[in-house]
Motif scaffolding. Structure first.
Motif, PDB file in Angstrom:
ATOM      1  N   ALA A 179      -1.919  -1.130  -4.290  1.00  0.00           N
ATOM      2  CA  ALA A 179      -1.873  -2.287  -3.451  1.00  0.00           C
ATOM      3  C   ALA A 179      -2.735  -2.088  -2.108  1.00  0.00           C
ATOM      4  N   ALA A 180      -2.657  -0.919  -1.404  1.00  0.00           N
ATOM      5  CA  ALA A 180      -3.368  -0.709  -0.361  1.00  0.00           C
ATOM      6  C   ALA A 180      -3.819   0.797  -0.002  1.00  0.00           C
ATOM      7  N   LYS A 181      -4.565   1.021   0.811  1.00  0.00           N
ATOM      8  CA  LYS A 181      -5.089   2.259   1.182  1.00  0.00           C
ATOM      9  C   LYS A 181      -5.346   2.471   2.542  1.00  0.00           C
TER      10      LYS A 181
ATOM     11  N   LYS B 189       2.208   0.675  -7.057  1.00  0.00           N
ATOM     12  CA  LYS B 189       3.082   0.897  -7.879  1.00  0.00           C
ATOM     13  C   LYS B 189       2.673   1.990  -8.804  1.00  0.00           C
ATOM     14  N   ASN B 190       1.572   2.165  -9.202  1.00  0.00           N
ATOM     15  CA  ASN B 190       1.120   3.250 -10.157  1.00  0.00           C
ATOM     16  C   ASN B 190       1.744   4.585  -9.733  1.00  0.00           C
TER      17      ASN B 190
ATOM     18  N   PRO C 174       4.321   5.687  -3.721  1.00  0.00           N
ATOM     19  CA  PRO C 174       4.481   4.520  -4.704  1.00  0.00           C
ATOM     20  C   PRO C 174       5.532   3.703  -4.305  1.00  0.00           C
ATOM     21  N   ILE C 175       5.175   2.506  -4.718  1.00  0.00           N
ATOM     22  CA  ILE C 175       6.276   1.469  -4.687  1.00  0.00           C
ATOM     23  C   ILE C 175       7.157   1.274  -5.760  1.00  0.00           C
TER      24      ILE C 175
ATOM     25  N   ASP D  32       7.111  11.310  -8.819  1.00  0.00           N
ATOM     26  CA  ASP D  32       8.165  10.912  -9.725  1.00  0.00           C
ATOM     27  C   ASP D  32       7.471  11.269 -11.082  1.00  0.00           C
ATOM     28  N   THR D  33       6.258  11.656 -11.027  1.00  0.00           N
ATOM     29  CA  THR D  33       5.780  12.216 -12.701  1.00  0.00           C
ATOM     30  C   THR D  33       6.172  13.467 -12.894  1.00  0.00           C
ATOM     31  N   ASN D  34       6.865  14.173 -11.976  1.00  0.00           N
ATOM     32  CA  ASN D  34       7.294  15.613 -12.490  1.00  0.00           C
ATOM     33  C   ASN D  34       8.430  15.523 -13.339  1.00  0.00           C
TER      34      ASN D  34
END
Length: 231
Positions: free
Chosen positions: A178-180, A158-159, A165-166, A30-32
């Protein structure tokens, strides 16, 4: 003034103005500038940029490819009324601001029947090829959409730079990451990275790295996923 007209299922979603020397990113991240929430679209799928009189499209190594007028391209010059196919969406090029929304649909319909068949075949073929190369995937229980674990580390948070992305009302409680999920020697490990949403695997909160197995249920805040591993 030049525009890209985003179309989905013969409906115009929006018009995007093309500005000189400004890159227009297209993809599922969503940065696009043109954000397309479609599982068949890569995070950074393609880009369009106008320099002087040339409007150039570049595929950014997308999984399912980018089509221009039914033909798969890696980089090409765009012309007036060219249409770009990205997943299940189309972008119609209006170089001179002469196409009304109704005319845009008419132009697309006149050539879309063959294009849709080719697009579907391309997506199905590449998805099958990817599935063979992807040893595991996450299935989102709320939507049925899938995320294939193609890279060694997949981040969730959230980033916007995270792979997954959350979003939504409760995203502020999640960590920037938050996790990987990390792949090590054919095995998958889930680890907690930060934030108030501690990951849960089969209902048990995770504080230390934990091994994942086929059909494990993973919950991170509002995200509920099931892991499918191809053996």
């Amino acid at each position: 003034m030049a525009y890209l007209i985003l179309i989905y299922k013969n409906k115009v979603i929006k018009k995007i103005k093309i500005t000189e020397n400004v890159e227009i990113g297209i993809g599922r991240n969503d940065t696009n500038k043109i954000f397309i929430d479609d599982i068949s679209v890569s995070g950074k799928h393609a880009k369009v940029q106008k320099n002087k009189n040339d409007l150039m499209l570049t595929d950014l190594g997308s999984t399912n490819g980018t089509l221009v007028n039914n033909e798969k391209v890696s980089r090409c010059k765009l012309m007036h009324q060219d249409f770009i196919s990205v997943g299940n969406y189309q972008l119609l090029v209006d170089m001179y601001e002469t196409l009304s929304l109704e005319a845009a649909i008419g132009v697309l319909k006149s050539t879309s029947q063959g294009q849709e068949r080719e697009s579907e075949q391309t997506v199905m073929l590449n998805h099958a090829e990817t599935a063979n190369n992807a040893p595991a995937r996450l299935v989102f229980l709320s939507s049925g959409k899938e995320y294939e674990l193609l890279t060694q580390i997949v981040t969730i948070g959230k980033n916007k730079s995270n792979d997954i992305p959350i979003r939504g009302l409760w995203s502020f409680l999640a960590g920037e990451t938050a996790a990987k999920i990390e792949r090590r020697e054919g095995k998958y490990l889930l680890s907690y990275s930060g934030g108030r949403f501690k990951p849960k695997v089969n209902g048990v909160a995770v504080t230390e790295p934990v091994s994942l197995h086929h059909n494990d249920m993973i919950k991170i805040g509002p995200l509920k996923m099931q892991l499918e591993i191809n053996y």
